[in-house]
Enzyme design. Structure first.
Site, short mmCIF file in Angstrom:
data_model
loop_
_atom_site.label_atom_id
_atom_site.label_comp_id
_atom_site.label_asym_id
_atom_site.label_seq_id
_atom_site.Cartn_x
_atom_site.Cartn_y
_atom_site.Cartn_z
N SER A 120 18.33 -2.51 -26.67
CA SER A 120 18.81 -1.91 -25.42
C SER A 120 20.02 -2.70 -24.98
CB SER A 120 17.74 -2.02 -24.34
OG SER A 120 17.66 -3.35 -23.83
N ASP A 121 20.87 -2.10 -24.16
CA ASP A 121 21.83 -2.93 -23.44
C ASP A 121 21.01 -3.73 -22.43
OD1 ASP A 121 24.12 -4.06 -22.43
OD2 ASP A 121 25.22 -2.19 -22.35
N CYS A 122 21.63 -4.79 -21.86
CA CYS A 122 20.81 -5.76 -21.14
C CYS A 122 20.35 -5.26 -19.78
CB CYS A 122 21.54 -7.08 -21.04
SG CYS A 122 21.79 -7.76 -22.69
N ALA A 174 18.73 -2.35 -19.66
CA ALA A 174 18.75 -0.88 -19.74
C ALA A 174 17.35 -0.26 -19.72
CB ALA A 174 19.51 -0.43 -20.98
#
Ligand SMILES: *[C@@H]1O[C@H](CO)[C@@H](O)[C@H](O)[C@H]1NC(C)=O
Ligand SMILES: *[C@@H]1O[C@H](CO)[C@@H](O)[C@H](O)[C@H]1NC(C)=O
Ligand SMILES: *[C@@H]1O[C@H](CO)[C@@H](O)[C@H](O)[C@H]1NC(C)=O
Length: 780
Positions: free
Chosen positions: A298-300, A302
């Site tokens: 995931s993006d951080c 997300a």
């Protein structure tokens, strides 16, 4: 990757816990399966003879449920009973090994790394072999950092290959620009270089990785924070047609041809569904259609926002279930650490969802060689600190800056300046005396740090003075009178202006396209007062509307230098004094300032004449431009001709007996769907175009040749023109060359229809290079 504030706080707590675990501050690199430990010989996952999937399955089968859950977040703790050290998934290496992220420290023997230009400038070289060599250096330096015990992981979250759709995007600087072909080629070159594959690809197969690259941010992510609308809550509404020919192609290239081992899902929603919870995107498209084999992060933060911001999930456990079932493997954040157990107890997920993720995660670590025992015995184990910031690497950073910088204006051949006369120089502007600004974001500590002013001063043997002009890049206050007086006394004036991270960056989109504060007034006043026309140098990732400078005869030359990296000052001085002949070309359209009247949130690429919506990028935007995509001057001029196109008519009707041409009566064009054509048919229909280029100038130069296809008749939302190939060629003064472009109808003459299907339409189009066109016909 920056965290949402509350997420950051929680995550920092977690990091503090992690510090008490062993192996975080060791000078030895962390690794598993130490041969000197007899226990490790009994683990099948340590047996390097076995295939990685078998080893990964063995490892996962040995974990307790709590151990399993602990491994689902980017800061994965050690499992001492199995000799598995902690692992940090989050490291960055966008244009050089970076201290952004959590995995890399520069506090040991290695304190610096080669800092290449920010990607948008590197893209302007239109040279995919250069991009590949940069990737190779980054991968090698990353491995050196690991071998030295300064890396807690070898998974790097680059390249950023979202299309630079809107000029205001603060992170556009991180990307290769607005064209899907350029972005896709950049992705392939960078990933192959970093991971240790060959330029042509194919060495790596599914084997060992020098370092792991990650295609991000999947998908349709290109808005950070615009007028309070942030990526954490944004729903990108995209058409199937735009997805098919604009947003997705770079990811498809990055995965299919680059063979990236990492993929990151974005913060935003795509047509209502948070990207990290979209099973169609992650599993159906990336894994099944494109054959992705690697891990998905995931993006951080997300995952948490799926519940907290998007309100797509009703509970935190639902968010956890959504992402695990969609096919995401690791959470940069804490949600999977906190809520997976309860999601399991509530039967929202099954243990097999977790095992699938762990299988992908441990397979990646194994491919990095981290479960092969002593890493100094690995193929990449001998790369030491002496291979970081080498002369060759620094030379490559210089080459990239040189070949990227774009000459936008050069009236009456003001440039290059003569070195022999040692002219006196006034160097003005806040960006002239700041080496840090040249790095751009996601930077690391550069091997060298040298300001533009200092290098220029060396060229004229100290005969240069500096004036800051503005107090800062925002130029809220300027000392115009003083700057004017400085300019009056010099033979030549170089103004180094533009933007910096206070104006564009992560979490920061621009609201205007003009230069900040009083920059324009300062530049104009200085130009008016100077003895000769002045030279304007711009640092910026996104384009600025500098129509005033383009039109002002007192501004003789303009150079765009993106953020040129550690060697940017040297490259600029070489160009200004004629030691290098500039050849970079813009990888993005420079729009007029009125463009900001359209909302950044409108994702449509295609124009809508009924509402006056102008469309985006050179492929669709038909409004006025300050500078066009592909624009760039040189101290030489180049002429083109089509030497030969052996096949002027391409008969697709012979390609496949089974495919049926379909025609849509209202548009009266017959087309074939690309997916109906076999690979062999597509291969057989390849043709070439041989383009002649001649350097008409009196200086040698490197020149990127861009080949476009232009539609003879615009219909069905097709792009006005589309780049189909580019090659960079070095030519001595007066020299000619013939360049062969290999084209495939299935790849280069296709277009996306409204259903997102790639089709080849019958009829004429033109091959275009510079001012030359060549008609070709497709018969189906
Ligand atoms: C998640 O777990 C961490 C570490 O135990 C804790 O600090 C944090 O408050 C938790 N977050 C939530 C929302 O429960
Ligand atoms: C302009 O930049 C300076 C230096 O970074 C900063 O102190 C100042 O607050 C900025 N001014 C505005 C209006 O943003
Ligand atoms: C033909 O094209 C028109 C306009 O794009 C569209 O409305 C229509 O549905 C299409 N018909 C078929 C049979 O594809």
């Amino acid at each position: 990757m920056k965290f949402h504030k509350s997420i950051l706080r929680a995550f920092t707590n977690l990091l503090c816990l992690a510090l008490f675990l062993p192996l975080t501050q060791s000078s030895k690199p962390p690794f598993s399966c130490d041969k000197s430990n007899p226990q490790s010989n009994s683990f099948s996952f340590c047996n390097t003879i076995l295939p990685i999937p078998v080893r990964a399955r063995d490892l996962v089968s040995r974990l307790t449920i709590d151990e399993k859950i602990s491994q689902l977040i980017s800061t994965a703790p050690a499992i001492p009973r199995l000799g598995i050290p902690a692992y940090q998934w989050w490291s960055e290496a966008l244009h050089g090994v970076s201290y952004s992220g959590r995995g890399i420290s520069f506090d040991g023997d290695i304190t610096k790394a080669t800092s290449f230009p920010q990607v948008i400038l590197t893209a302007a070289s239109f040279d995919d072999h250069l991009w590949y060599r940069i990737g190779q250096v980054i991968g090698k330096e990353a491995r050196a950092v690991y071998n030295e015990g300064q890396a807690k992981g070898m998974t790097f979250w680059a390249p950023n290959i979202n299309i630079f759709r809107d000029p205001r995007w603060g992170r556009g600087q991180e990307t290769p620009g607005e064209d899907p072909l350029v972005t896709g080629k950049y992705a392939i070159s960078y990933v192959r270089g970093v991971q240790g594959d060959s330029f042509q690809g194919g060495i790596l197969k599914h084997g060992e990785l020098q370092a792991s690259a990650c295609c991000k941010h999947f998908t349709a992510y290109d808005l950070d924070n615009w007028k309070g609308i942030t990526r954490f809550g944004f729903d990108a509404r995209v058409t199937k047609q735009d997805l098919a020919d604009t947003f997705q192609p770079p990811f498809k290239s990055c995965i299919k041809e680059g063979k990236a081992s990492g993929l990151m899902c974005a913060f935003n929603r795509v047509n209502g569904v948070p990207a990290c919870a979209d099973r169609n995107l992650l599993t159906q498209i990336a894994r099944k259609e494109w054959g992705f084999r690697g891990y998905i992060t995931s993006d951080c933060g997300a995952v948490s926002i799926i519940y907290e911001k998007h309100k797509y999930a009703g509970t935190p456990e639902d968010a956890v279930a959504d992402v695990l079932k969609a096919g995401m493997d690791v959470d940069c954040g804490y949600y999977l650490f906190n809520y997976t157990k309860s999601a399991l107890l509530k039967k929202k997920i099954s243990e097999s969802n977790i095992d699938r993720a762990l299988h992908n995660l441990f397979s990646t670590r194994m491919r990095l060689g981290l479960f092969n025992g002593d890493p100094s015995k690995l193929p990449y184990g001998k790369i030491g600190p002496d291979q970081v910031c080498t002369k060759e690497h620094q030379e490559l950073a210089l080459e990239a800056a040189r070949n990227g910088i774009v000459l936008l204006k050069n009236s009456d051949r003001l440039l290059p300046l003569s070195k022999k006369t040692l002219p006196s120089l006034a160097v003005i502007g806040p960006n002239a005396n700041n080496a840090y600004v040249m790095l751009g974001n996601y930077e690391g500590p550069p091997c060298i740090s040298i300001e533009v002013f200092k290098v220029l001063q060396g060229y004229v043997q100290q005969n240069a003075v500096y004036h800051q002009g503005c107090d800062a890049v925002n130029c809220t206050s300027a000392d115009i009178n003083d700057a004017v007086n400085t300019a009056k006394n010099a033979d030549y004036v170089v103004l180094v202006m533009g933007l910096d991270r206070s104006q564009e960056g992560e979490d920061l989109d621009r609201e205007v396209l003009t230069l900040p504060g009083q920059q324009e007034s300062l530049i104009t006043a200085v130009a008016n007062a100077a003895k000769k026309p002045v030279i304007l140098v711009l640092f910026c990732g996104g384009p600025v509307d500098i129509t005033f400078a383009k039109l002002d005869p007192k501004i003789g030359s303009i150079l765009w230098a993106g953020y040129p990296g550690e060697a940017g000052g040297i490259a600029l001085a070489e160009i200004i004094f004629g030691d290098h002949n500039p050849g970079g070309r813009l990888p993005i359209t420079w729009y007029p300032k009125e463009f900001v009247n359209i909302p950044m949130t409108d994702m449509r690429m295609r124009p809508d004449p009924s509402s006056g919506y102008p469309g985006r990028t050179y492929r669709f935007y038909n409004g006025e431009k300050v500078f066009e995509f592909g624009y760039g001057l040189s101290y030489s001029t180049y002429s083109y001709n089509f030497i030969d196109v052996p096949q002027k008519t391409i008969y697709l009707n012979q390609l496949s007996a089974t495919s049926q041409a379909t025609s849509n009566s209202s548009n009266a064009v017959r087309y074939l769907s690309v997916s109906e054509l076999s690979k062999e048919s597509c291969e057989k229909a390849k043709f070439s175009a041989i383009v002649g280029v001649e350097n008409l100038g009196d200086l040698a130069g490197r020149h990127p040749v861009l080949l476009f296809v232009r539609q003879a008749k615009l219909r069905n939302g097709n792009p006005m023109k589309q780049l189909v190939g580019f090659q960079s060629v070095s030519l001595n003064a007066g020299a000619k060359a013939g360049i062969e472009f290999k084209l495939s109808p299935c790849e280069h003459l296709n277009s996306a229809n409204e259903d997102g299907l790639m089709v080849i339409e019958e009829g004429f189009r033109y091959l275009v290079v510079g001012d030359k066109e060549y008609p070709i016909n497709v018969v189906i």
